[in-house]
Each structure stands twice: as structure tokens, then as C-alpha cells.
Design a protein around this motif. Structure first.
Motif, PDB file in Angstrom:
ATOM      1  N   UNK A  28      -1.521   5.350   7.046  1.00 59.70           N
ATOM      2  CA  UNK A  28      -0.619   5.592   8.182  1.00 59.70           C
ATOM      3  C   UNK A  28       0.717   4.880   8.031  1.00 59.70           C
ATOM      4  N   UNK A  29       0.686   3.628   7.586  1.00 59.93           N
ATOM      5  CA  UNK A  29       1.928   2.854   7.489  1.00 59.93           C
ATOM      6  C   UNK A  29       2.056   2.236   6.105  1.00 59.93           C
ATOM      7  N   UNK A  30       2.515   3.001   5.125  1.00 62.88           N
ATOM      8  CA  UNK A  30       2.701   2.415   3.791  1.00 62.88           C
ATOM      9  C   UNK A  30       3.691   1.257   3.899  1.00 62.88           C
TER      10      UNK A  30
ATOM     11  N   UNK B 187       0.851  -1.186   0.000  1.00 58.90           N
ATOM     12  CA  UNK B 187       0.000   0.000   0.000  1.00 58.90           C
ATOM     13  C   UNK B 187       0.886   1.234   0.000  1.00 58.90           C
ATOM     14  N   UNK B 188       0.562   2.181  -0.896  1.00 56.72           N
ATOM     15  CA  UNK B 188       1.226   3.474  -0.883  1.00 56.72           C
ATOM     16  C   UNK B 188       0.168   4.555  -0.978  1.00 56.72           C
TER      17      UNK B 188
ATOM     18  N   UNK C  64      -8.747  -9.484   2.326  1.00 57.19           N
ATOM     19  CA  UNK C  64      -9.567  -8.410   1.749  1.00 57.19           C
ATOM     20  C   UNK C  64      -8.806  -7.081   1.700  1.00 57.19           C
ATOM     21  N   UNK C  65      -9.273  -6.221   0.824  1.00 54.68           N
ATOM     22  CA  UNK C  65      -8.694  -4.882   0.710  1.00 54.68           C
ATOM     23  C   UNK C  65      -8.795  -4.181   2.063  1.00 54.68           C
ATOM     24  N   UNK C  66      -9.940  -4.349   2.717  1.00 53.62           N
ATOM     25  CA  UNK C  66     -10.137  -3.684   4.004  1.00 53.62           C
ATOM     26  C   UNK C  66      -9.091  -4.122   5.035  1.00 53.62           C
ATOM     27  N   UNK C  67      -8.876  -5.428   5.123  1.00 46.21           N
ATOM     28  CA  UNK C  67      -7.897  -5.901   6.109  1.00 46.21           C
ATOM     29  C   UNK C  67      -6.499  -5.336   5.799  1.00 46.21           C
TER      30      UNK C  67
ATOM     31  N   UNK D 182      -2.678   0.415   8.615  1.00 43.27           N
ATOM     32  CA  UNK D 182      -3.037   1.289   9.737  1.00 43.27           C
ATOM     33  C   UNK D 182      -4.142   2.288   9.445  1.00 43.27           C
ATOM     34  N   UNK D 183      -4.847   2.113   8.321  1.00 42.53           N
ATOM     35  CA  UNK D 183      -5.911   3.059   7.979  1.00 42.53           C
ATOM     36  C   UNK D 183      -5.349   4.338   7.385  1.00 42.53           C
ATOM     37  N   UNK D 184      -6.266   5.290   7.146  1.00 38.70           N
ATOM     38  CA  UNK D 184      -5.826   6.548   6.531  1.00 38.70           C
ATOM     39  C   UNK D 184      -5.117   7.426   7.559  1.00 38.70           C
TER      40      UNK D 184
END
Ligand SMILES: Cc1cc2nc3c(=O)[nH]c(=O)nc-3n(C[C@H](O)[C@H](O)[C@H](O)COP(=O)(O)O)c2cc1C
Ligand code: SF4
Lengths: 426, 154
Positions: free
Chosen positions: A251-253, A246-247, A263-266, A273-275
Motif C-alpha cells: 500500500x505505501x512503498x 519496500x517496493x 521483523x519483515x512482518x512489521x 501498510x500491507x499488500x
């Protein structure tokens, strides 16, 4: 039980590469030892049964790809295997991690692919910018020769394989399988017509298979632990683990090896770490620049080939680029389209000319100069970036973010045109 | 004229491939590593060694992003302009660099110390924005970090 992470669990924290001794201690080159007791066809079958699919973007079943290679005494020689380490898909950084952290894992996978198709020569085709990976792979290849894993009579068998590192001079088209073959032959990386497929007529007209780095990195583990074990790693029917990334403004790319079908959500909420505070999620390119945007309603989609496709996008490279509400959807679409326009090899008119035109329209909209018919024009142009109108998959890849942005962020495009400005800029 | 060292490095590559043309990209990169760029004279010399025409070689050279057919400064800075870096502040980094160096993208400073070029995704997306200084990767950029990097270049 902690989940197994065969590709990454032995990569040292702290940025060092796993040494040859370290790799061997953790089971490295055992898959090769096992394979050398089998026939090449049996190795192909083991990989076919594992359900491994290509991690380079298209998801083609690996064992099946290998099975198209002419085999036996009458097959044309020499035969070639190539590791595709070009990794130029924007937003993708998984192969670099594998090569820097555990170069022998890729080398063993490539030797196994070579054995499975009775190849004589192996190339690692790596992009020019990946300097640390190049240094570590070059050293690891030398070590593999000294240890008897490469060269003549590999581990006292009668199998022989030479392996070379080819450092590319940079162009996205080099990652396309047949463009890569031309680049290796010292030509411009224009794609070739298929058929003939590279498995039959590839490098210098000889049988050649090309596989992605992550694909090959799975092979030693499949040969060591078996197809059944590999099937059991995933949550869905596409087997194995997957390197997800994730980039963007999370919070933690980063990069995580997780069961295929997470899943994408997990991935975005637990692992990334979410947005970041103060920004909200708007969309995601699930598998690199050339995949369709997905949005909030897709967060529970499982990241495997079948599910992401059903949701209207592609798993691609599995490295996600997150779009947030402080970033302009028109701007991001313009940025992506500029990339594809610049990297187009110029062969097909709808690609080079159409993409260039699209960048002009997108830049104009972003600059507040957009006109009412522009969105229809963009849609129309993008219909020609499709198989049948273009020679390779670059243009179809360019169409995906444009068409999906027009679908999901249409209001933002229209507001740019009506208000004659980008509200993210002023 | 190619130096003995350049020739020798090209010979090593030749031993890996069945044709001479296959090493032309390597050959140009070898020359570039020693001289900073690939001049018309070098193109002719490489063509002679590999039995290729200068026109063919030039057509290949210009296809690839990392072969320089024009002289570059002592330090080459390549700033990633792809999507993840764009989201994370590429435009701000570009503005800072062009202002500090007093040149636009694609230009070289008058004292020949720096060349500033755009580059596609460097595969450092979790540390965006990122750039290369003389082929070394640096991520998590901000203007202060860029200043430190520039000061580190002699
Ligand atoms: C424009 C373009 C660029 C590509 N770049 C890469 C790349 O950098 N690395 C990669 O493994 N595959 C890339 N691919 C996919 C390859 O063509 C090919 O499908 C892949 O290397 C096959 O390996 P796999 O079956 O192991 O996935 C690209 C495809 C296209 C159309
Ligand atoms: S689709 Fe684009 S990149 Fe692919 S062959 Fe045509 S012009 Fe070249």
C-alpha cells in the motif's frame, strides 16, 4: 519514548536538503570535533566497539576493515578513502535519500573515516543518474571547505584532507569495491584479484578504504554519542538502526529508519501498510536483487545480518522487493537474470556465458517454449555462479534469486512448461 | 578539436587525480554534455590530451552505459527496466512509449527529437515505474503522465 532515528530524523520533510547551519545546530560536525581530540587508532576502536557493519551489502565490520590500513610515518602515501555511492542494486534507493536529504552527514562521515586511517584524499564515487545528489554534495563540499572542515588544518588541527566528487558513467560493476577502484583510475570496471586487499594496495597501489554511504552516515553519530549508545539502538546483536525499504505492490512503498532487527512482518504490514487491495503476498527479496527470496513462513524473521542469513537469504541492502500473486515468479526471475547478464563484466565464462544461457531458458519458459529438462539445466548452470568459479560476487548474487525461486515457486515454473504458457499473461 | 571550455573543464578534473588516464571518463562525459555524444574525432582529441590511444579510450567508453558513441536525439528518454519497475508496469510503459514515438527501444525518431533507451534501476523504486527525461527523474508513471512529459519536451 519515540525511537531514535539518527540518520534521518533531521532530514526536512518536503524534499529540501538540510543546510550546513541546520546540520550544525542539530549536532553536526560535533563528532568530528570530538574525534580530532582523539588519535586515529582511538577513532578506529570507537567504531569497532560500536559494532557497525557495512551497509553496502556484505556486512563487513567497519572498524575492522579500517584496522587493516598501514598506519604511521612508514605507511605508503597518499592514502585514500572512498564513499561508495554507486547504488545500482535493483530495488535499492536508500543512499540517494541520505545524500539528497543530508549531504553533510555523509561528508562528515567520510572525513572521520579519512581521519581514522590518516587519509590524504577522499572521493565520493556517485552514479551518473543521481543528479540531485550530485548537485547537493558538490555544494556541501564547497561549504565544508569554507567552514574549515576540509582542506589543510581541519578545525585548526594538523589533519588535512582533500575531497572530490567523482561522477560515474554507469555500470553495476562500479559498485563492486575493486571494480570501483578501476573505474576511478579511468579504466573498465573489472574487479581486481584479492589479495592484495584495497586497505593495503588500492587506488594507484596506495592504501584505500571503500565504504557504503549509509555506513559512513552512521559514523558521525557514533563519534558524537559513543559506541554504547549505538549498540543500544538495535533490537538484536547487530548494532544501530537500518534504513529499510519496500517496493512492489504494497500500500505505501517507501523507506523507514528502524531499529536493526525489526521483523519483515512489521516493516511490510505496519510501515508499508500491507499488500494493496486485491493482491496477496507471495515472497520478498529482502535486500535487493541479489538476495534469495523469502516467503510467508519467514515473515517473522528479524532483518539483521545473522537472522536473515539463518533464514537462507541475506540482509543485503535492506531494501525489500515484494512479489505478489498477480506477478509471475518466472517473469520476475527472468527480469533479474537479464539484469545480471547485462551487467556481467565478461571476465569469467560461467558468469557471462552461463547467465546469458539462463536468460534464454527463462525467456523460453515464460514464452511457453520451456522443455522438461529446463529446470535441472537452470539449477546446474547456477551452481557455477559461486565463489571459486567466478572472480567477483556478481555471479553468486545472480544465483540467489534463481535458486530460491526454483525452490519456492517450482510449481509455477513447472506449470509454465506443462501448459506451454504463462497464466499471468493470457 | 576540443573547445576552450571543454579543455578548461577537463583541466579542473586533472587537478584532482595523480594520472591523466583517471580523468578519461570525465573527459568523455564533458564532451558529451556539450555535444550530445562522443564522436571518433572527440575520442582522438581526448586521447591526444590524455596521452591515451583511441582504441583504449573506445574500449573504456563502450563499457559504460552513460557514454553515447552514437548521436542521440534532442531529448533522451531512459526507461527503467529493473525489477521494481517491472513489477509495477514497465511493460505497459514501454508499449505506450514505443507506440507514441513510433520507435523501438534503442532507436531515435526520424525527426531526431527523441531517443528511447532502457536503463537499470534508477533508485526510485517506491515510485515505480520511473524514467529519466534528459537526466531528470520522473516516477509514479502512467500513460497520461508520460504524454504530459512528452508534450513538455520542445
Ligand atoms: C556487483 C556488485 C555491486 C556492488 N554495488 C555496490 C554499491 O552500489 N554500493 C555499495 O555500497 N556497495 C556495493 N557493493 C559492495 C561493495 O563491493 C563493498 O562491499 C561495499 O562498498 C563496502 O562498503 P561497506 O563495508 O561499508 O558495506 C557491490 C558488490 C558487488 C559484488
Ligand atoms: S563474476 Fe561476472 S562480473 Fe564478476 S568478474 Fe566474473 S564475469 Fe565479471
Amino acid at each position: 519514548m519515540p525511537t531514535e532515528k539518527p540518520l534521518t530524523q533531521s532530514i526536512p520533510a518536503g524534499g529540501e536538503a538540510l543546510s550546513l547551519q541546520g546540520y550544525e545546530r542539530l549536532g553536526g560536525y560535533q563528532g568530528l570535533r570530538r574525534a580530532l581530540q582523539m588519535t586515529p587508532k582511538q577513532v578506529q576502536e570507537e567504531v569497532t566497539n560500536s559494532g557497525l557493519r557495512g551497509r553496502g551489502g556484505a556486512g563487513f565490520p567497519t572498524g575492522m576493515k579500517w584496522s587493516f590500513t598501514p598506519m604511521g610515518a612508514d605507511a605508503p602515501r597518499p592514502k585514500y578513502v572512498v564513499a561508495n555511492a554507486d547504488e545500482m542494486e535493483p530495488g535499492t534507493f536508500k543512499d540517494r535519500y541520505l545524500m539528497e536529504g543530508n549531504p553533510h552527514q555523509l561528508i562528515e562521515g567520510l572525513i572521520l573515516a579519512g581521519f581514522a586511517i590518516e587519509a590524504d584524499v577522499a572521493f565520493i564515487f556517485i552514479r551518473g543518474e543521481y543528479k540531485l545528489s550530485q548537485e547537493r554534495l558538490a555544494r556541501a563540499i564547497t561549504e565544508a571547505y569554507s567552514a574549515g572542515y576540509l582542506g589543510r588544518n581541519i578545525l585548526s588541527s594538523d589533519y588535512a584532507l582533500e575531497m572530490y566528487l567523482h561522477v560515474s558513467a554507469g555500470r553495476y560493476m562500479c559498485g563492486e569495491e575493486t571494480g570501483l577502484l578501476n573505474a576511478l583510475e579511468g579504466k573498465r570496471a573489472n574487479p581486481r584479484a584479492k589479495p592484495p586487499f584495497p586497505q593495503v594496495s588500492g587506488l594507484w597501489g596506495k592504501p584505500t578504504i571503500v565504504n557504503n554511504v549509509e555506513t559512513l552516515a552512521n559514523v558521525p553519530h557514533i563519534l558524537e554519542k559513543g559506541a554504547k549508545w549505538f549498540q543500544g539502538l538495535s533490537l538484536t546483536k547487530d548494532a544501530g538502526t537500518k534504513l529499510y525499504g519496500a517496493s512492489g505492490k504494497v500500500k505505501r512503498p517507501g523507506l523507514w529508519e528502524l531499529p536493526m532487527g525489526t521483523t519483515i512482518r512489521e516493516i511490510l504490514e505496519e510501515h508499508a501498510g500491507g499488500m494493496r487491495d486485491g493482491v496477496r503476498f507471495r515472497g520478498v527479496l529482502p535486500g535487493g536483487a541479489s538476495t534469495d527470496f523469502l516467503v510467508e513462513e519467514h515473515l517473522d524473521v528479524a532483518m539483521d545480518y545473522t537472522s536473515v542469513q539463518k533464514a537462507g537469504s541475506r540482509l543485503g541492502t535492506g531494501t525489500m522487493i515484494v512479489l505478489d500473486d498477480q506477478t509471475c515468479p518466472v517473469g520476475i526471475t527472468a527480469n533479474l537474470t537479464h539484469f545480471f547478464a547485462q551487467e556481467s563484466c565478461g571476465w569469467c565464462t560461467p558468469c557471462w556465458s552461463g547467465l546469458k544461457w539462463a536468460t534464454k531458458i527463462l525467456d523460453a519458459i515464460e514464452d511457453g517454449q520451456g522443455r522438461p529438462g529446463d529446470l535441472d539445466k537452470l539449477s546446474y548452470l547456477s551452481t557455477f555462479w559461486s565463489p571459486g568459479h567466478t572472480f567477483c560476487a556478481l555471479a553468486p548474487g545472480a544465483a540467489e534469486p534463481v535458486q530460491s525461486a526454483l525452490k519456492f515457486f517450482r510449481d509455477d515454473f513447472e506449470r509454465h512448461i506443462h501448459e506451454k504458457r504463462c497464466s499471468w499473461r493470457s | 578539436m576540443l573547445t576552450a571550455e571543454e579543455r578548461q573543464e577537463i583541466e579542473v578534473e586533472l587537478s584532482h587525480y595523480p594520472t591523466k588516464q583517471a580523468v578519461c571518463i570525465d573527459a568523455m562525459k564533458i564532451v558529451q554534455r556539450h555535444r550530445g555524444w562522443v564522436s571518433d574525432e572527440s575520442i582522438r582529441d581526448i586521447g591526444e590530451l590524455l596521452e591515451m590511444s583511441a582504441g583504449d579510450l573506445d574500449g573504456i567508453a563502450t563499457f559504460y552505459n552513460l557514454i553515447f558513441r552514437r548521436p542521440v536525439g534532442k531529448h533522451v528518454i531512459m526507461l527503467c527496466d529493473s525489477v521494481s519497475c517491472w513489477i509495477m508496469g514497465y511493460e505497459r510503459m514501454r508499449a505506450h512509449l514505443t507506440e507514441r514515438l513510433g520507435i523501438q527501444m534503442g532507436e531515435t525518431t526520424p525527426d531526431n527529437r527523441f531517443t528511447l533507451l532502457p536503463i537499470v534501476c534508477l533508485g526510485d523504486c517506491s515510485h515505480a515505474p520511473a524514467l529519466l527525461v534528459d537526466n531528470e527523474l520522473h516516477g509514479d508513471l502512467d500513460p497520461a503522465k508520460i504524454d504530459t512529459l512528452l508534450e513538455g519536451c520542445e
